[in-house]
Design a protein around this motif. Structure first.
Motif, mmCIF file in Angstrom:
data_model
loop_
_atom_site.group_PDB
_atom_site.id
_atom_site.type_symbol
_atom_site.label_atom_id
_atom_site.label_comp_id
_atom_site.label_asym_id
_atom_site.label_seq_id
_atom_site.Cartn_x
_atom_site.Cartn_y
_atom_site.Cartn_z
ATOM 1 N N GLY A 42 3.915 6.363 -3.222
ATOM 2 C CA GLY A 42 3.488 5.778 -4.494
ATOM 3 C C GLY A 42 2.677 4.534 -4.259
ATOM 4 O O GLY A 42 2.250 4.259 -3.133
ATOM 5 N N LEU A 71 3.362 1.440 -4.039
ATOM 6 C CA LEU A 71 3.841 0.335 -3.195
ATOM 7 C C LEU A 71 4.026 0.759 -1.735
ATOM 8 O O LEU A 71 4.265 -0.091 -0.875
ATOM 9 N N ASP A 73 12.546 4.033 -8.378
ATOM 10 C CA ASP A 73 13.593 3.851 -9.399
ATOM 11 C C ASP A 73 14.996 3.798 -8.792
ATOM 12 O O ASP A 73 15.919 3.234 -9.387
ATOM 13 N N GLY A 112 9.002 -3.086 -7.445
ATOM 14 C CA GLY A 112 8.365 -3.904 -8.489
ATOM 15 C C GLY A 112 9.406 -4.650 -9.322
ATOM 16 O O GLY A 112 10.491 -4.125 -9.583
ATOM 17 N N GLY A 159 1.037 -5.147 -5.726
ATOM 18 C CA GLY A 159 1.597 -4.334 -6.827
ATOM 19 C C GLY A 159 1.602 -5.110 -8.136
ATOM 20 O O GLY A 159 2.474 -4.906 -8.980
ATOM 21 N N LYS A 160 0.615 -5.985 -8.298
ATOM 22 C CA LYS A 160 0.610 -6.834 -9.499
ATOM 23 C C LYS A 160 0.219 -6.027 -10.737
ATOM 24 O O LYS A 160 -0.716 -5.228 -10.694
ATOM 25 N N CYS A 161 0.948 -6.233 -11.804
ATOM 26 C CA CYS A 161 0.662 -5.545 -13.066
ATOM 27 C C CYS A 161 1.381 -6.309 -14.175
ATOM 28 O O CYS A 161 1.996 -7.344 -13.920
ATOM 29 N N TYR A 177 10.453 1.954 -20.249
ATOM 30 C CA TYR A 177 11.193 0.697 -19.983
ATOM 31 C C TYR A 177 11.994 0.283 -21.212
ATOM 32 O O TYR A 177 11.752 -0.785 -21.798
ATOM 33 N N SER A 221 -2.659 -2.388 -15.660
ATOM 34 C CA SER A 221 -3.222 -3.101 -14.515
ATOM 35 C C SER A 221 -4.667 -3.447 -14.853
ATOM 36 O O SER A 221 -4.964 -4.550 -15.303
ATOM 37 N N GLY A 274 -6.388 -1.870 -17.235
ATOM 38 C CA GLY A 274 -6.578 -1.606 -18.671
ATOM 39 C C GLY A 274 -7.357 -0.329 -18.932
ATOM 40 O O GLY A 274 -7.513 0.079 -20.080
ATOM 41 N N SER A 275 -7.817 0.360 -17.879
ATOM 42 C CA SER A 275 -8.665 1.537 -18.113
ATOM 43 C C SER A 275 -7.872 2.712 -18.695
ATOM 44 O O SER A 275 -8.419 3.503 -19.464
ATOM 45 N N THR A 276 -6.589 2.830 -18.372
ATOM 46 C CA THR A 276 -5.777 3.917 -18.960
ATOM 47 C C THR A 276 -5.658 3.721 -20.470
ATOM 48 O O THR A 276 -5.803 4.673 -21.242
HETATM 49 O O1 PRT Z 1 7.678 8.421 -7.392
HETATM 50 P P1 PRT Z 1 8.189 7.062 -7.702
HETATM 51 O O2 PRT Z 1 9.230 7.056 -8.789
HETATM 52 O O3 PRT Z 1 8.631 6.350 -6.456
HETATM 53 O O4 PRT Z 1 6.926 6.212 -8.205
HETATM 54 P P2 PRT Z 1 6.380 5.928 -9.682
HETATM 55 O O5 PRT Z 1 5.422 7.014 -10.032
HETATM 56 O O6 PRT Z 1 7.513 5.649 -10.631
HETATM 57 O O7 PRT Z 1 5.667 4.533 -9.484
HETATM 58 P P3 PRT Z 1 4.188 4.190 -8.975
HETATM 59 O O8 PRT Z 1 4.025 4.580 -7.548
HETATM 60 O O9 PRT Z 1 3.167 4.688 -9.964
HETATM 61 O O10 PRT Z 1 4.238 2.607 -9.128
HETATM 62 C C1 PRT Z 1 5.108 1.840 -8.340
HETATM 63 C C2 PRT Z 1 5.042 0.397 -8.814
HETATM 64 O O11 PRT Z 1 3.699 -0.088 -8.695
HETATM 65 C C3 PRT Z 1 5.362 0.155 -10.279
HETATM 66 O O12 PRT Z 1 6.759 0.138 -10.543
HETATM 67 C C4 PRT Z 1 4.725 -1.212 -10.512
HETATM 68 O O13 PRT Z 1 5.598 -2.231 -10.056
HETATM 69 C C5 PRT Z 1 3.500 -1.178 -9.592
HETATM 70 N N1 PRT Z 1 2.212 -0.968 -10.303
HETATM 71 C C6 PRT Z 1 1.118 -1.769 -10.173
HETATM 72 C C7 PRT Z 1 1.891 0.036 -11.143
HETATM 73 C C8 PRT Z 1 0.562 -0.175 -11.543
HETATM 74 N N2 PRT Z 1 0.110 -1.299 -10.919
HETATM 75 C C9 PRT Z 1 -0.048 0.743 -12.456
HETATM 76 N N3 PRT Z 1 -1.204 0.546 -12.811
HETATM 77 N N4 PRT Z 1 2.601 1.099 -11.599
HETATM 78 C C10 PRT Z 1 2.014 1.969 -12.435
HETATM 79 N N5 PRT Z 1 0.740 1.830 -12.900
HETATM 80 C C11 PRT Z 1 0.253 2.902 -13.829
HETATM 81 C C12 PRT Z 1 0.752 2.707 -15.271
HETATM 82 O O14 PRT Z 1 1.987 3.370 -15.446
HETATM 83 C C13 PRT Z 1 -0.347 3.341 -16.112
HETATM 84 O O15 PRT Z 1 -0.173 4.737 -16.179
HETATM 85 O O16 PRT Z 1 -1.152 2.895 -13.925
HETATM 86 C C14 PRT Z 1 -1.565 3.063 -15.279
HETATM 87 C C15 PRT Z 1 -2.215 1.815 -15.789
HETATM 88 O O17 PRT Z 1 -3.146 1.345 -14.882
HETATM 89 P P4 PRT Z 1 -4.569 0.786 -15.365
HETATM 90 O O18 PRT Z 1 -5.212 0.240 -14.141
HETATM 91 O O19 PRT Z 1 -5.334 1.956 -15.943
HETATM 92 O O20 PRT Z 1 -4.301 -0.282 -16.414
#
Ligand code: PRT
Ligand code: ZN
Length: 297
Positions: free
Chosen positions: A24, A26, A65, A82, A102-104, A131, A172, A174-176
């Motif tokens: 993932g 991180l 998680d 995170g 992993g900043k968000c 959440y 992160s 904001g594009s999503t």
């Molecule tokens: O499989 P597993 O459960 O281990 O992983 P996961 O899919 O639950 O998590 P993962 O790998 O996506 O993210 C791990 C951690 O990275 C998160 O818990 C955050 O602490 C951190 N992190 C940093 C992010 C992002 N940036 C991020 N952009 N986690 C998720 N996103 C996703 C967000 O959910 C949304 O869908 O990206 C999208 C938004 O991104 P922007 O750039 O479009 O705004």
């Protein structure tokens, strides 16, 4: 006697067990962090547990998680995860160190064409999120009476399919949000990857952890700074030292060319572009900027 020997031997060989994300956002940065600290780790290769050949740690590869629970239970001693996950899971853990990647942020977002009036907008609204605990706390603190719809993924599509009016999710770039016709209206909390530890590590494990933290800080400090070398006319040395005083004070070496010296110092990366003109005005030439690998203060 034999038993004592084995327990002593095991104690000496005891390893710190660190949980990191298997696959993932991180994962790669967690592995890079250890590599920068000169700790070799196996990247997993489908295995759940791997040892380091050169440091007393073993690594447990997990879904992010699950990491807070494993560390809270002591199955893992330390975890990298995170802050968003830590805060959501509400486990009894000690945050050892913020890691700077992993900043968000966790934000509330609503359809782009909605008129946002302030937090009270959310009264009576359905909010989709992964959440629920963090959101629930925020709603209570702000006296907002909204309905939480917990979903495990693709939260951003919930308003478009009529499942919810708004969302609470990680943002992160904001594009999503943008591509789903949503706009961010409230930032509830910021998050980055952190190292967390079990609340009752024994002394041996604590020592291993302290060693890792020392290395991480040296690497992080080094990243914030650069080594700077420049040639200066001797009469300008004092003026230049005032601009780049360095850690204690710069080193000065005479050049073969008479009347000139080479000055070596350390400068915060963020300050470099601010001082470069000043250095040139004072007559500095041949300025070199070199990355620092480790920095021990
Ligand atoms: O499989 P597993 O459960 O281990 O992983 P996961 O899919 O639950 O998590 P993962 O790998 O996506 O993210 C791990 C951690 O990275 C998160 O818990 C955050 O602490 C951190 N992190 C940093 C992010 C992002 N940036 C991020 N952009 N986690 C998720 N996103 C996703 C967000 O959910 C949304 O869908 O990206 C999208 C938004 O991104 P922007 O750039 O479009 O705004
Ligand atoms: Zn996850």
């Amino acid at each position: 006697m034999l038993q004592t020997f084995f327990s002593l031997k095991n104690k000496n060989m005891e390893k710190l067990r660190i949980a990191i994300q298997k696959s993932g956002r991180l994962s790669e940065k967690s592995l890079t962090l250890f590599a920068e600290c000169d700790i070799t780790l196996d990247s997993g290769g489908g295995r759940l547990l791997a040892s380091s050949p050169d440091f007393p740690i073993e690594v447990l590869y997990l879904r992010d998680d699950d990491i807070p629970q494993y560390v809270a239970d002591g199955v893992a001693d330390v975890g990298i995860v995170g802050e968003n996950v830590i805060n959501e899971k509400c486990k009894k853990l000690i945050v050892t160190e913020k890691l700077g990647f992993g900043k968000c942020r966790l934000s509330l977002a609503i359809p782009k064409n909605e008129n946002y009036t302030g937090k009270e907008y959310f009264n009576g609204k359905r909010i989709a999120t992964s959440y629920p605990n963090i959101l629930n706390k925020y709603l209570i603190e702000n006296k907002i009476n909204a309905e939480i719809h917990e979903i495990s993924g693709s939260v951003e599509i919930a308003p478009n399919i009529g499942l919810a009016d708004s969302i609470f999710d990680i943002v992160s770039s904001g594009s999503t949000l943008f591509s789903n016709n949503l706009k961010e209206v409230e930032i509830v909390q910021y998050s980055e990857a952190v190292m967390v530890e079990h609340d009752n590590l024994n002394e041996n494990k604590k020592n291993i952890l302290n060693d890792i933290i020392f290395r991480i800080r040296s690497v992080q400090e080094a990243k914030k700074n650069k080594y700077i070398l420049l040639n200066v006319p001797n009469e300008k040395i004092d003026a230049i030292i005032k601009i780049i005083p360095g850690m204690k004070s710069p080193s000065i070496l005479p050049l073969a060319k008479e009347g000139w010296s080479s000055l070596h110092s350390v400068i915060a990366e963020k300050d470099f572009w601010k001082v470069i003109d000043k250095l040139k005005q004072k007559g500095a030439q041949g300025i070199l900027i070199i990355p620092i690998e480790k920095m021990i203060l």
